[in-house]
Design a protein around this motif. Structure first.
Motif, mmCIF file in Angstrom:
data_model
loop_
_atom_site.group_PDB
_atom_site.id
_atom_site.type_symbol
_atom_site.label_atom_id
_atom_site.label_comp_id
_atom_site.label_asym_id
_atom_site.label_seq_id
_atom_site.Cartn_x
_atom_site.Cartn_y
_atom_site.Cartn_z
ATOM 1 N N LEU A 308 0.825 -1.221 0.000
ATOM 2 C CA LEU A 308 0.000 0.000 0.000
ATOM 3 C C LEU A 308 0.859 1.271 0.000
ATOM 4 O O LEU A 308 0.342 2.365 -0.189
ATOM 5 C CB LEU A 308 -0.917 0.015 1.226
ATOM 6 N N GLY A 309 2.154 1.141 0.275
ATOM 7 C CA GLY A 309 3.026 2.316 0.216
ATOM 8 C C GLY A 309 3.566 2.776 1.558
ATOM 9 O O GLY A 309 4.231 3.812 1.641
ATOM 10 N N PHE A 310 3.285 2.020 2.629
ATOM 11 C CA PHE A 310 3.885 2.353 3.930
ATOM 12 C C PHE A 310 5.351 1.906 3.913
ATOM 13 O O PHE A 310 5.703 0.955 3.206
ATOM 14 C CB PHE A 310 3.140 1.634 5.067
ATOM 15 N N GLU A 311 6.162 2.583 4.713
ATOM 16 C CA GLU A 311 7.564 2.165 4.813
ATOM 17 C C GLU A 311 7.795 1.470 6.145
ATOM 18 O O GLU A 311 7.368 1.978 7.191
ATOM 19 C CB GLU A 311 8.484 3.390 4.743
ATOM 20 N N ILE A 312 8.460 0.317 6.079
ATOM 21 C CA ILE A 312 8.767 -0.430 7.316
ATOM 22 C C ILE A 312 10.243 -0.815 7.214
ATOM 23 O O ILE A 312 10.593 -1.819 6.593
ATOM 24 C CB ILE A 312 7.871 -1.688 7.442
ATOM 25 N N PRO A 313 11.116 0.018 7.793
ATOM 26 C CA PRO A 313 12.551 -0.187 7.581
ATOM 27 C C PRO A 313 13.069 -1.549 8.057
ATOM 28 O O PRO A 313 14.005 -2.071 7.493
ATOM 29 C CB PRO A 313 13.199 0.946 8.374
ATOM 30 N N ILE A 314 12.465 -2.107 9.120
ATOM 31 C CA ILE A 314 12.915 -3.425 9.588
ATOM 32 C C ILE A 314 11.692 -4.316 9.766
ATOM 33 O O ILE A 314 10.713 -3.901 10.396
ATOM 34 C CB ILE A 314 13.604 -3.333 10.967
ATOM 35 N N LYS A 315 11.770 -5.519 9.228
ATOM 36 C CA LYS A 315 10.656 -6.444 9.457
ATOM 37 C C LYS A 315 10.669 -6.846 10.931
ATOM 38 O O LYS A 315 11.688 -7.349 11.425
ATOM 39 C CB LYS A 315 10.805 -7.676 8.562
ATOM 40 N N PRO A 316 9.568 -6.608 11.649
ATOM 41 C CA PRO A 316 9.570 -6.936 13.086
ATOM 42 C C PRO A 316 9.766 -8.430 13.315
ATOM 43 O O PRO A 316 9.261 -9.249 12.557
ATOM 44 C CB PRO A 316 8.181 -6.514 13.565
ATOM 45 N N GLU A 317 10.501 -8.745 14.369
ATOM 46 C CA GLU A 317 10.787 -10.163 14.668
ATOM 47 C C GLU A 317 9.949 -10.677 15.819
ATOM 48 O O GLU A 317 10.040 -11.846 16.176
ATOM 49 C CB GLU A 317 12.260 -10.301 15.057
ATOM 50 N N GLY A 318 9.177 -9.794 16.451
ATOM 51 C CA GLY A 318 8.418 -10.261 17.602
ATOM 52 C C GLY A 318 7.280 -9.332 17.979
ATOM 53 O O GLY A 318 6.994 -8.375 17.268
ATOM 54 N N ALA A 319 6.657 -9.616 19.119
ATOM 55 C CA ALA A 319 5.450 -8.929 19.618
ATOM 56 C C ALA A 319 4.330 -9.099 18.578
ATOM 57 O O ALA A 319 4.354 -10.060 17.793
ATOM 58 C CB ALA A 319 5.725 -7.463 19.933
ATOM 59 N N PHE A 320 3.341 -8.211 18.555
ATOM 60 C CA PHE A 320 2.322 -8.317 17.496
ATOM 61 C C PHE A 320 2.011 -6.942 16.918
ATOM 62 O O PHE A 320 0.840 -6.582 16.762
ATOM 63 C CB PHE A 320 1.074 -9.063 17.956
ATOM 64 N N TYR A 321 3.090 -6.213 16.622
ATOM 65 C CA TYR A 321 2.923 -4.854 16.096
ATOM 66 C C TYR A 321 3.785 -4.627 14.862
ATOM 67 O O TYR A 321 4.874 -5.180 14.759
ATOM 68 C CB TYR A 321 3.386 -3.831 17.140
ATOM 69 N N ILE A 322 3.272 -3.758 13.995
ATOM 70 C CA ILE A 322 4.109 -3.209 12.924
ATOM 71 C C ILE A 322 4.049 -1.697 13.055
ATOM 72 O O ILE A 322 2.962 -1.111 13.156
ATOM 73 C CB ILE A 322 3.644 -3.689 11.533
ATOM 74 N N TYR A 323 5.225 -1.086 13.105
ATOM 75 C CA TYR A 323 5.337 0.366 13.252
ATOM 76 C C TYR A 323 5.704 0.891 11.876
ATOM 77 O O TYR A 323 6.845 0.707 11.418
ATOM 78 C CB TYR A 323 6.434 0.662 14.269
ATOM 79 N N ALA A 324 4.720 1.501 11.221
ATOM 80 C CA ALA A 324 4.908 1.831 9.812
ATOM 81 C C ALA A 324 5.003 3.334 9.606
ATOM 82 O O ALA A 324 4.277 4.108 10.232
ATOM 83 C CB ALA A 324 3.737 1.265 9.010
ATOM 84 N N ASN A 325 5.886 3.724 8.700
ATOM 85 C CA ASN A 325 6.012 5.134 8.364
ATOM 86 C C ASN A 325 4.959 5.478 7.313
ATOM 87 O O ASN A 325 4.846 4.811 6.280
ATOM 88 C CB ASN A 325 7.422 5.409 7.835
ATOM 89 N N CYS A 326 4.174 6.534 7.579
ATOM 90 C CA CYS A 326 3.062 6.876 6.694
ATOM 91 C C CYS A 326 3.282 8.221 6.008
ATOM 92 O O CYS A 326 2.323 8.871 5.599
ATOM 93 C CB CYS A 326 1.745 6.861 7.472
ATOM 94 N N LYS A 327 4.545 8.659 5.903
ATOM 95 C CA LYS A 327 4.801 10.016 5.378
ATOM 96 C C LYS A 327 4.325 10.195 3.939
ATOM 97 O O LYS A 327 4.070 11.311 3.509
ATOM 98 C CB LYS A 327 6.270 10.402 5.547
ATOM 99 N N LYS A 328 4.193 9.095 3.237
ATOM 100 C CA LYS A 328 3.688 9.181 1.860
ATOM 101 C C LYS A 328 2.241 9.699 1.841
ATOM 102 O O LYS A 328 1.791 10.277 0.861
ATOM 103 C CB LYS A 328 3.774 7.779 1.252
ATOM 104 N N PHE A 329 1.520 9.492 2.941
ATOM 105 C CA PHE A 329 0.087 9.832 2.960
ATOM 106 C C PHE A 329 -0.252 11.030 3.832
ATOM 107 O O PHE A 329 -1.284 11.663 3.635
ATOM 108 C CB PHE A 329 -0.733 8.632 3.456
ATOM 109 N N THR A 330 0.567 11.296 4.849
ATOM 110 C CA THR A 330 0.208 12.355 5.804
ATOM 111 C C THR A 330 1.426 12.811 6.610
ATOM 112 O O THR A 330 2.390 12.055 6.744
ATOM 113 C CB THR A 330 -0.880 11.852 6.790
ATOM 114 N N ASP A 331 1.360 14.030 7.129
ATOM 115 C CA ASP A 331 2.372 14.426 8.124
ATOM 116 C C ASP A 331 1.691 14.629 9.470
ATOM 117 O O ASP A 331 2.211 15.287 10.350
ATOM 118 C CB ASP A 331 3.144 15.676 7.685
ATOM 119 N N ASP A 332 0.500 14.029 9.605
ATOM 120 C CA ASP A 332 -0.221 14.088 10.877
ATOM 121 C C ASP A 332 -0.877 12.716 11.119
ATOM 122 O O ASP A 332 -2.055 12.516 10.812
ATOM 123 C CB ASP A 332 -1.271 15.205 10.839
ATOM 124 N N SER A 333 -0.088 11.807 11.664
ATOM 125 C CA SER A 333 -0.579 10.427 11.801
ATOM 126 C C SER A 333 -1.751 10.339 12.781
ATOM 127 O O SER A 333 -2.596 9.453 12.674
ATOM 128 C CB SER A 333 0.553 9.503 12.240
#
Ligand SMILES: Cc1ncc(COP(=O)(O)O)c(C=O)c1O
Length: 388
Positions: A308-333
């Motif tokens: 979809l165009g989010f940036e995820i610099p590192i594939k998470p190895e644990g927990a149950f979260y993805i912390y994604a950069n959404c700057k392509k869509f907004t500067d107010d997450s």
């Protein structure tokens, strides 16, 4: 007029995810089909073996206070778990059963933090930690981290930011919100750095059971001079039972016991008896199946968010979260997350909940819901982005 509200309240920030949860529940009450990817709570219930053990104990009618440090047999089982999972020997006397990891933090900081002392933590990190420090008159000193250190504090961060009023450093591996792990070598370096500076090292290991392609190292494998915080909430699926544990260095045993006696007397007796079944072979087998399901969900969500165009610099190895950069869509997450909830009934958490570093360009997605539901969530997210 004298101010009646304690001054510290103005320093304590809201836990924004709870506000999103409240709004999501309101929308649900209006009949909206909300997909929950905001809250850090597994959708699986506690395993039946745990529930049965709880019911069995409840029926005895003997739900009295336990010792403040917890049921001796549960402390023994936790010690045995460290031996079996990590090959680490832990003296049961150092183990305290607590009302969740939250209760463990209260004891750890209460026993070690003086007013005006600072604790080093990563930004982003789990937001309640800095508020716990404030409760004891201390403060968090957050350090902006990024993909270059896997969003973890490093020994060089610790050295660079250490001052005479620094009490210690806190790491969480896997991290909430990034799901990334600290490497065994970096963990060792960080612990040795803190210990050589005469400080306290706090290791939040609440997501340890939920690690996918690698293995997490416990801080106890490096040193006995650490505080380890853990919980039955996440891997064991017992969020609402409010039970976790804390392991303290020897010199803190007595102080921690006194605090536990005074703050909450004992952790819920019912939950402690239920947790006795948490380490049974059947329970662990079921939890391992769930872990495999979480791994599949992570892969699904990671691939779809990237598509979809989010940036995820590192594939998470644990927990149950993805912390994604959404700057392509907004500067107010924050606004993005609010609008997404209102327009498409998909609940996620804005970066603001975890600090200030890049917070406006980041969103946390929790994969605590099924792939079927996440498939619908991704369709809605796609529609939302393309409408905007
Ligand atoms: C990193 C981290 N630590 C601690 C907690 C507190 O967990 P609990 O008090 O439910 O054990 C959470 C909850 O989300 C968390 O994500």
């Amino acid at each position: 007029m004298r101010e009646r509200l304690a001054a510290r309240n103005s320093e304590i920030s809201s836990f924004y995810v709870m506000e999103f949860l409240r709004r999501a529940k309101q929308l649900e009450a209006q009949g909206k089909d909300v997909i929950h990817m905001e809250i850090g709570e597994p959708d699986f219930p506690a395993p039946p073996t745990i529930v049965d053990a709880g019911i069995k104990h409840l029926l005895t009618g003997e739900v009295k206070y336990t010792p403040a440090a917890g049921l001796p047999e549960l402390r023994k089982k936790i010690a045995a778990f460290y031996q079996q999972r990590y090959g680490v020997t832990v003296d049961e006397q150092r183990i305290f059963v607590t009302p969740g990891a939250s209760g463990a933090f209260l004891l750890a900081f209460g026993a070690s933090l003086n007013p005006n002392e600072k604790l080093l933590m990563a930004d982003p990190c789990y937001p309640c930690n800095s508020n716990f420090a404030i409760l004891f008159g201390g403060k968090a000193k957050t350090i902006a981290v990024d993909a270059s250190s896997r969003y973890q504090l490093t020994a060089s961060h610790i050295k660079e930011h250490w001052t005479p009023i620094t009490k210690g450093a806190l790491i969480a591996s896997p991290s909430n919100p990034t799901g990334t792990l600290i490497s065994p070598e970096e963990l060792k370096q960080s612990i040795h750095t803190v210990n050589s500076l005469g400080g306290c090292f706090y290791s939040d290991e609440i997501y340890h059971g939920l690690v996918y392609d690698t293995k997490a190292t416990t801080a106890l494998a490096v040193s006995n001079d650490v505080f380890v915080i853990n919980s039955f909430s996440k891997y064991f699926g017992m969020t609402g039972w409010r039970i976790g544990w804390l392991i303290v260095p020897d010199e803190f045993i007595e102080a921690t016991e006194k605090l536990a006696q005074n703050i909450y007397i004992a952790t819920s007796t019912l939950s402690q008896y239920a947790a006795l079944a948490a380490f049974d072979e059947n329970t662990l087998a079921e939890l391992e199946n769930r872990r495999a399901e979480f791994a599949a969900r992570r892969d699904f969500l990671y691939d779809n968010l990237l598509r979809l165009g989010f940036e995820i610099p590192i594939k998470p190895e644990g927990a149950f979260y993805i912390y994604a950069n959404c700057k392509k869509f907004t500067d107010d997450s924050y606004q993005f997350a609010l609008d997404l909830l209102e327009a498409e009934a998909v609940a996620i958490t804005p970066g603001k909940d975890f600090g200030s570093h890049d917070a406006q360009q980041t969103l946390r997605f929790a994969y605590t819901t099924s792939i079927d539901k996440m498939t619908i969530a991704m369709q809605r997210l796609h529609r939302f982005i393309n409408k905007g």
